[in-house]
Design a protein around this motif. Structure first.
Motif, PDB file in Angstrom:
ATOM      1  N   ASN A  62      -1.963 -29.187  -1.386  1.00 17.86           N
ATOM      2  CA  ASN A  62      -0.921 -28.280  -0.889  1.00 17.86           C
ATOM      3  C   ASN A  62      -0.793 -28.281   0.626  1.00 17.86           C
ATOM      4  N   HIS A  63      -1.740 -28.922   1.309  1.00 17.03           N
ATOM      5  CA  HIS A  63      -1.712 -28.941   2.767  1.00 17.03           C
ATOM      6  C   HIS A  63      -1.422 -30.348   3.291  1.00 17.03           C
ATOM      7  N   THR A  77       0.575 -27.619   7.614  1.00 10.56           N
ATOM      8  CA  THR A  77       1.409 -26.830   6.714  1.00 10.56           C
ATOM      9  C   THR A  77       0.695 -26.628   5.387  1.00 10.56           C
ATOM     10  N   ASN A  78       0.980 -25.484   4.740  1.00 11.93           N
ATOM     11  CA  ASN A  78       0.445 -25.255   3.389  1.00 11.93           C
ATOM     12  C   ASN A  78       1.561 -25.302   2.342  1.00 11.93           C
ATOM     13  N   ASN A  79       2.713 -25.859   2.741  1.00 12.54           N
ATOM     14  CA  ASN A  79       3.829 -26.027   1.820  1.00 12.54           C
ATOM     15  C   ASN A  79       4.494 -27.365   2.127  1.00 12.54           C
ATOM     16  N   LYS A 129       6.337 -29.414   0.318  1.00 14.83           N
ATOM     17  CA  LYS A 129       7.737 -29.567  -0.105  1.00 14.83           C
ATOM     18  C   LYS A 129       8.684 -28.928   0.906  1.00 14.83           C
ATOM     19  N   ASN A 130       8.365 -27.718   1.332  1.00 18.74           N
ATOM     20  CA  ASN A 130       9.202 -27.019   2.302  1.00 18.74           C
ATOM     21  C   ASN A 130       9.238 -27.765   3.631  1.00 18.74           C
ATOM     22  N   SER A 131       8.107 -28.330   4.030  1.00 17.22           N
ATOM     23  CA  SER A 131       8.043 -29.059   5.300  1.00 17.22           C
ATOM     24  C   SER A 131       8.890 -30.317   5.261  1.00 17.22           C
TER      25      SER A 131
END
Length: 283
Positions: free
Chosen positions: A219-220, A252-254, A256-258
């Motif tokens: 996730n990171h 980042t811990n997201n 997909k969003n990044s």
């Protein structure tokens, strides 16, 4: 049933305050407890071991409150720390003799087997052993009464990589045979990269991240790119970041969003546990 359950735990020591709302350590796995020095790792372990009295909250070991069932719970725990507290001028066999009587499940055959495996002479005086040999003996003492919960507080600090690997291999072998649980506190994240199943990150007395290791790492992502991509909105996608003359890097811990925010204009790298610790504590 969880091996350890902590609820609403609070302990104040001078200016430092430990506050853990909820922490569950799953039975039968190795859980890594990570944080920089001074974050509260040893304080948490001392509270679990009943070496310190909590100000409030509850700590259950295999479903039992420690203060209710002290002796029976101590039988279930093997403990290895960075400072063992053995009398340095005493022979190994006499240390064993003095400690083994307190454990009804003490296994002399297993003790002898590990002595042979580690090539330790129990007629040696403890202080005559190297640091690595001392740590091996401490591990033997912790494992020879068949503990169901093994608690380790910086056990491999100041050991060379070869001794650390041998230490970890024996630990893994043992828990597979015994179906034991390990709660492993360390700042040496490379050890946990190799052996742990679950992770708990602590910083400044609070749990900031927890979960199974593979999911946390998936996730990171570390993002590297041109400084021109950073603004008030894009910074919100990062746990923390660092700017230099070449550009920026951040965590980042997201993922997909990044990708939606930065697209293909940046480089995405997989982090390791040391990276996570650095970015989270910096943030």
């Amino acid at each position: 049933m969880n091996a350890i359950e902590i609820k609403n735990l609070n302990k104040k020591l001078g200016d430092f305050e430990l506050s853990i709302d909820n922490l569950e350590i799953k039975k039968g796995f190795i859980s890594g407890f990570i944080g920089p020095n001074g974050s509260g790792k040893t304080t948490t372990i001392k509270l679990i071991m009943n070496m310190l009295f909590k100000d409030s909250g509850s700590i259950n070991i295999f479903g039992k409150e420690y203060k209710i069932d002290d002796i029976n719970i101590k039988e279930l725990i093997g403990y290895v720390s960075d400072a063992p507290g053995y009398v340095h001028e005493v022979k190994l066999k006499d240390i064993k003799k003095g400690i083994s009587v307190f454990y009804k499940n003490w296994d002399e055959k297993l003790y002898k087997k590990y002595l042979q495996k580690f090539k330790l002479n129990e007629n040696k005086i403890y202080k005559e052993l190297s640091k690595g040999q001392q740590k091996k003996f401490e591990l033997i003492m912790a494992l020879s009464h068949h503990p169901k919960l093994i608690i380790m507080d910086e056990p491999t600090a100041n050991l060379d990589p070869l001794v650390r690997n041998e230490f970890l291999e024996i630990l893994q072998e043992h828990i597979e045979k015994e179906e034991a649980t390990v709660f492993y506190s360390t700042h040496i994240t490379s050890d946990l990269d190799k052996v742990c199943d679950y992770l708990v990150f602590i910083y400044d007395g609070k749990i900031i991240l927890k979960g199974d290791k593979e999911s946390i790492l998936e996730n990171h992502s570390i993002i590297r790119g041109n400084k021109s991509l950073l603004d008030n909105e894009t910074k919100k996608a990062l746990i923390s970041y660092n700017e230099n003359s070449f550009g920026f890097d951040g965590l980042t811990n997201n993922v997909k969003n990044s990708h939606e925010i930065f697209g293909e204009e940046v480089v995405y790298d997989k982090p390791n546990l040391e990276d996570l610790l650095m970015y989270y504590t910096r943030g």
